[in-house]
Design an enzyme around this catalytic site. Structure first.
Site, short mmCIF file in Angstrom:
data_model
loop_
_atom_site.label_atom_id
_atom_site.label_comp_id
_atom_site.label_asym_id
_atom_site.label_seq_id
_atom_site.Cartn_x
_atom_site.Cartn_y
_atom_site.Cartn_z
N PHE A 26 0.86 -1.18 0.00
CA PHE A 26 0.00 0.00 0.00
C PHE A 26 0.90 1.24 0.00
O PHE A 26 0.80 2.12 0.84
CB PHE A 26 -0.97 0.00 1.18
CG PHE A 26 -2.29 0.66 0.82
CD1 PHE A 26 -3.18 0.03 -0.06
CD2 PHE A 26 -2.64 1.91 1.32
CE1 PHE A 26 -4.38 0.64 -0.42
CE2 PHE A 26 -3.82 2.53 0.95
CZ PHE A 26 -4.70 1.88 0.09
N HIS B 57 3.16 4.52 -0.62
CA HIS B 57 2.89 5.94 -0.77
C HIS B 57 4.23 6.66 -1.00
O HIS B 57 5.28 6.01 -1.12
CB HIS B 57 2.14 6.48 0.44
CG HIS B 57 2.77 6.11 1.76
ND1 HIS B 57 4.04 6.51 2.13
CD2 HIS B 57 2.32 5.34 2.80
CE1 HIS B 57 4.33 6.04 3.32
NE2 HIS B 57 3.31 5.30 3.75
N HIS C 209 7.29 5.62 1.00
CA HIS C 209 8.01 4.48 0.45
C HIS C 209 8.82 4.88 -0.79
O HIS C 209 9.95 4.43 -0.97
CB HIS C 209 7.02 3.37 0.05
CG HIS C 209 6.21 2.82 1.18
ND1 HIS C 209 4.87 3.09 1.35
CD2 HIS C 209 6.56 2.02 2.23
CE1 HIS C 209 4.42 2.47 2.42
NE2 HIS C 209 5.43 1.81 2.98
#
Lengths: 298, 298
Positions: free
Chosen positions: B35, B37, B40
């Site tokens: 997940f 974003h 990251h």
């Protein structure tokens, strides 16, 4: 043979081997606590068969000793150890100080559950956390393809194999057979603690295991509790023997075999493992049994 | 970009890189729970600067979630994750299943003490054992020279640095700065849990940290407890905020700074760390402070 005492020097030296042989140098590690005997020598021989570079570490690891155990008095003789390693054709002996291995007291421990619940894990709380932690450190430092351990410390082998599997560590744990004196006593650095009478009576350990082996081979119907009782009564005939444990377990899982189970029919390798004190000296010994239907991993 | 789901294939692929570049290929690992974003993405950018081969792992690690935590509902979106990684120029995305990482439930855990005693370690018992264990597995599989982690999970950085130091693991843990939305909210995969009102009120976290920063820079005499009280009263002004902790600690040791200590005079880097729930969503945020006399390791 090189004697190396610092981690950085050892890493540098091993890197030379890796570079010079274009990725192909296989490294074998033999972790020991020193006071080397022929059991250790057999590990080095085995390592020589598997590896291009044989590294023996000598380190009496404080964190695997409990309070009141023999860390301070554990026998040490560096000169003799180096002579034995040299004779075995070892390439590198790594002898770090405690400060080199633990510049700060370690706050990190590796803990293997279940396989540490019984045997020495029960008698020596925290012992295997110390073993797995230091072996993991040594593996990270040396980065060997193979690491060699004596099957006398059978639980140690089982625990380390679990650790390597669970943590995806890039090493093969190679267990090596127990080496015995001619009279049957399993070799151990701690045997020097025994006085003449204790040493004589300690022979009951290997004798009882051989008797159990005969019973296992001769009888189709001997149960786990019968085997254990047989060993128990034999060891109790030695007045100096103080039994810590006698257990019949699967190996390497170390799950107790049911008392009424017929051992030749168990679908797993079996270990009979003993820990017995003679005077202040605690000795361990064991034997592996291969019922039909089981297959060996050792 | 390669998408790899099996450990053996990943190892094989990385070995090709190592062999083909004659020992010189530096590998950078960015462990994530997916997940992804922009936080990251910033780790991947940093990894690109350090390493020749950038590996991103995506694995929602069950053993770092406690009972009643959000393992089952943790947000997942593989397609979007792969697009983001591709855009960042990642070489390999490793997406193992739980069965690939834990073919058997792990019996081995790595435990770091002291640095896990406070903050999320206290609120989420066992959490960091799960983190250190899985990161150790990933490091053993990938064998990177560098591993990249967001400083938003500051305690995680501190715990992993302790583990790497204690176990002689051959990797450098590289902490990367917190990435924030324009309005100050620290990026987190869990931000998607917030409804509009919660999201609005959650801005109090970064605002309170910025206020603390102003107080730290402007006042020569502000104490740790004054800083904490300032943040506490500010966060309490948000009716939806349920405070888990507000702590002023040294970093990376995570030892509490005495209430009456003048923070600009502490001889160590300082962290103010917060965990606050908005509705059912637990958010964390933190800020590092560099008193005179301290020097940064981040």
């Amino acid at each position: 043979m090189k004697v190396i005492r610092s981690i950085s020097e050892l890493k540098h030296e091993l890197q030379q081997y890796r570079v010079s042989s274009q990725h192909n140098a296989k490294i074998g590690l033999v972790p020991t606590m020193g006071f080397l005997h022929n059991g250790h020598a057999s590990l080095m021989t085995r390592a020589r068969e598997f590896a291009d570079v044989v590294v023996v570490s000598i380190f009496v690891n404080p964190i695997q000793f409990g309070p009141g155990e023999d860390y301070e008095t554990y026998p040490r003789n560096e000169e003799r150890d180096l002579a034995l390693a040299e004779k075995q054709g070892v390439d590198i002996v790594f002898i770090p100080t405690v400060a080199e291995m633990y510049p700060q007291p370690t706050k990190t421990k590796i803990r293997v559950s279940e396989r540490t619940d019984r045997l020495c894990g029960a008698s020596r709380p925290g012992h295997f956390d110390g073993v797995t932690t230091v072996v993991s450190k040594l593996i990270n430092i040396v980065q060997p393809q193979f690491a060699f351990f004596g099957q006398k410390d059978a639980q140690q082998v089982a625990v380390l194999q679990q650790m390597v599997m669970d943590l995806n560590i890039n090493v093969e744990i190679v267990p090596c057979p127990i080496v015995r004196e001619e009279d049957g006593l399993a070799l151990s650095s701690r045997n020097v603690y025994l006085n003449t009478e204790e040493r004589k009576q300690a022979l009951v350990l290997s004798r009882s295991l051989r008797d159990a082996e005969v019973a296992f081979n001769d009888s189709k119907s001997v149960t786990a509790s019968e085997l254990r009782e047989k060993i128990l009564s034999m060891i109790q005939s030695s007045p100096l023997a103080k039994i810590d444990y006698i257990e019949v377990l699967t190996f390497p899982e170390l799950i107790p075999v049911a008392d009424n189970a017929i051992v030749t029919e168990v679908e797993s390798q079996i270990i009979i493992a003993l820990a017995v004190k003679f005077g202040t000296t605690r000795l361990i010994d064991n034997m592996l049994f291969m019922p039909k239907g089981a297959f060996s991993i050792v």
